[in-house]
Design a protein around this motif. Structure first.
Motif, PDB file in Angstrom:
ATOM      1  N   LYS A   1      40.575 -83.950  46.734  1.00  0.00           N
ATOM      2  CA  LYS A   1      41.152 -83.278  45.690  1.00  0.00           C
ATOM      3  C   LYS A   1      41.311 -81.756  46.027  1.00  0.00           C
ATOM      4  O   LYS A   1      42.178 -81.325  45.727  1.00  0.00           O
ATOM      5  CB  LYS A   1      40.367 -83.546  44.405  1.00  0.00           C
ATOM      6  N   LEU A   2      40.221 -81.287  46.468  1.00  0.00           N
ATOM      7  CA  LEU A   2      40.365 -79.869  46.901  1.00  0.00           C
ATOM      8  C   LEU A   2      41.497 -79.643  47.950  1.00  0.00           C
ATOM      9  O   LEU A   2      42.182 -78.605  47.846  1.00  0.00           O
ATOM     10  CB  LEU A   2      39.162 -79.248  47.301  1.00  0.00           C
ATOM     11  N   LEU A   3      41.502 -80.452  48.992  1.00  0.00           N
ATOM     12  CA  LEU A   3      42.482 -80.205  50.054  1.00  0.00           C
ATOM     13  C   LEU A   3      43.971 -80.507  49.576  1.00  0.00           C
ATOM     14  O   LEU A   3      44.783 -79.969  49.984  1.00  0.00           O
ATOM     15  CB  LEU A   3      42.015 -81.206  50.998  1.00  0.00           C
ATOM     16  N   ASN A   4      44.012 -81.096  48.366  1.00  0.00           N
ATOM     17  CA  ASN A   4      45.163 -81.490  47.938  1.00  0.00           C
ATOM     18  C   ASN A   4      45.828 -80.293  46.695  1.00  0.00           C
ATOM     19  O   ASN A   4      46.660 -80.728  46.103  1.00  0.00           O
ATOM     20  CB  ASN A   4      45.405 -82.879  47.222  1.00  0.00           C
ATOM     21  N   GLY A   5      44.862 -79.352  46.509  1.00  0.00           N
ATOM     22  CA  GLY A   5      45.157 -78.079  45.829  1.00  0.00           C
ATOM     23  C   GLY A   5      44.587 -78.290  44.248  1.00  0.00           C
ATOM     24  O   GLY A   5      45.030 -77.288  43.462  1.00  0.00           O
ATOM     25  N   ALA A   6      43.738 -79.182  43.989  1.00  0.00           N
ATOM     26  CA  ALA A   6      43.092 -79.065  42.649  1.00  0.00           C
ATOM     27  C   ALA A   6      41.911 -78.123  42.694  1.00  0.00           C
ATOM     28  O   ALA A   6      41.541 -77.540  43.508  1.00  0.00           O
ATOM     29  CB  ALA A   6      42.011 -80.552  42.644  1.00  0.00           C
ATOM     30  N   THR A   7      41.748 -77.490  41.272  1.00  0.00           N
ATOM     31  CA  THR A   7      41.140 -76.523  41.105  1.00  0.00           C
ATOM     32  C   THR A   7      39.699 -77.108  41.179  1.00  0.00           C
ATOM     33  O   THR A   7      39.399 -78.233  41.485  1.00  0.00           O
ATOM     34  CB  THR A   7      40.977 -76.026  39.510  1.00  0.00           C
ATOM     35  N   LEU A   8      38.599 -76.154  41.241  1.00  0.00           N
ATOM     36  CA  LEU A   8      37.069 -76.686  41.476  1.00  0.00           C
ATOM     37  C   LEU A   8      36.850 -77.650  40.544  1.00  0.00           C
ATOM     38  O   LEU A   8      36.035 -78.897  40.386  1.00  0.00           O
ATOM     39  CB  LEU A   8      36.151 -75.493  41.353  1.00  0.00           C
ATOM     40  N   LYS A   9      37.078 -77.174  39.177  1.00  0.00           N
ATOM     41  CA  LYS A   9      36.618 -78.141  37.831  1.00  0.00           C
ATOM     42  C   LYS A   9      37.570 -79.436  37.878  1.00  0.00           C
ATOM     43  O   LYS A   9      37.014 -80.247  37.562  1.00  0.00           O
ATOM     44  CB  LYS A   9      36.956 -77.363  36.589  1.00  0.00           C
ATOM     45  N   GLU A  10      38.557 -79.352  38.287  1.00  0.00           N
ATOM     46  CA  GLU A  10      39.627 -80.532  38.405  1.00  0.00           C
ATOM     47  C   GLU A  10      38.870 -81.688  39.477  1.00  0.00           C
ATOM     48  O   GLU A  10      38.712 -83.093  39.360  1.00  0.00           O
ATOM     49  CB  GLU A  10      41.179 -80.296  38.749  1.00  0.00           C
ATOM     50  N   ALA A  11      38.544 -81.000  40.457  1.00  0.00           N
ATOM     51  CA  ALA A  11      38.011 -81.792  41.729  1.00  0.00           C
ATOM     52  C   ALA A  11      36.632 -82.383  41.448  1.00  0.00           C
ATOM     53  O   ALA A  11      36.220 -83.483  41.625  1.00  0.00           O
ATOM     54  CB  ALA A  11      37.868 -80.586  43.134  1.00  0.00           C
ATOM     55  N   HIS A  12      35.810 -81.515  40.588  1.00  0.00           N
ATOM     56  CA  HIS A  12      34.401 -81.732  40.207  1.00  0.00           C
ATOM     57  C   HIS A  12      34.606 -83.129  39.366  1.00  0.00           C
ATOM     58  O   HIS A  12      34.013 -84.066  39.529  1.00  0.00           O
ATOM     59  CB  HIS A  12      33.807 -80.697  39.809  1.00  0.00           C
ATOM     60  N   ARG A  13      35.563 -82.967  38.413  1.00  0.00           N
ATOM     61  CA  ARG A  13      35.704 -83.949  37.275  1.00  0.00           C
ATOM     62  C   ARG A  13      36.103 -85.412  37.997  1.00  0.00           C
ATOM     63  O   ARG A  13      35.439 -86.303  37.666  1.00  0.00           O
ATOM     64  CB  ARG A  13      36.453 -83.572  36.213  1.00  0.00           C
TER      65      ARG A  13
END
Length: 177
Positions: free
Chosen positions: A131-143
């Motif tokens: 998720k992070l590598l595809n541009g998600a925010t920290l909170k989006e990737a965590h969720r």
């Protein structure tokens, strides 16, 4: 990294990583197969450090950071080893991700009917990284990582079939969105 051959191979592979690449260190302390020197060496290579609350307890003594909160101990690793992220998992309780920018996300571990926990940590790590590598925010990737890990726990085996309609949202956020 239990043998000199695997240690040397992994260190050599890390030398060939692209500059700026994400390098994920999930510590997984097992038996007597670790030392402070080995942990320092790997933290010096990593950009992301994943640790659970039991491992953090052991590392507090090893790195002489006793008497501090979990958050402060994680920040110590973040700052001392110039990491981009520290991920602290608290099993059935919570997970917290801290970034070098000061952003923090904490989510309660969802209550699900557990069939098997095999693969839960790796699915968390893989989802967070992807998720992070595809541009998600920290909170989006965590969720997304928490939801994927919770889903994996409801299934038998480490490689479940994922639902076509997507993974359910199991999350209950402690701070943030």
């Amino acid at each position: 990294l239990r043998s000199p051959e695997s240690h040397d191979t992994i260190i050599e592979l890390l030398k060939h990583a692209k500059k700026g690449a994400m390098k994920f260190f999930d510590i997984n302390l097992r038996g007597d197969h670790y030392s402070k020197e080995l942990i320092e060496e790997l933290l010096g290579q990593a950009t992301v450090f994943k640790i659970n609350d039991d491992e953090l307890f052991l590392l507090r003594d090893m790195f002489d950071i006793r008497g501090t909160s979990d958050d402060n101990a994680c920040r110590w690793f973040l700052d001392t080893f110039d990491l981009d992220y520290v991920i602290l998992t608290g099993g059935a309780s919570f997970s917290t991700i801290m970034s070098k920018t000061g952003e923090t996300s904490t989510i309660n571990t969802p209550r699900v009917e557990v069939a098997d926990t095999v693969g839960a940590g790796d699915s968390f790590s893989g989802t967070f990284t992807g998720k992070l590598l595809n541009g998600a925010t920290l909170k989006e990737a965590h969720r997304a990582a928490v939801n994927t890990s919770a889903f994996v726990c409801t299934q038998e085996g480490a490689w479940p079939t994922y639902p076509e309609e997507g993974i359910p949202d199991y999350c209950q956020i402690i701070n943030g969105e």
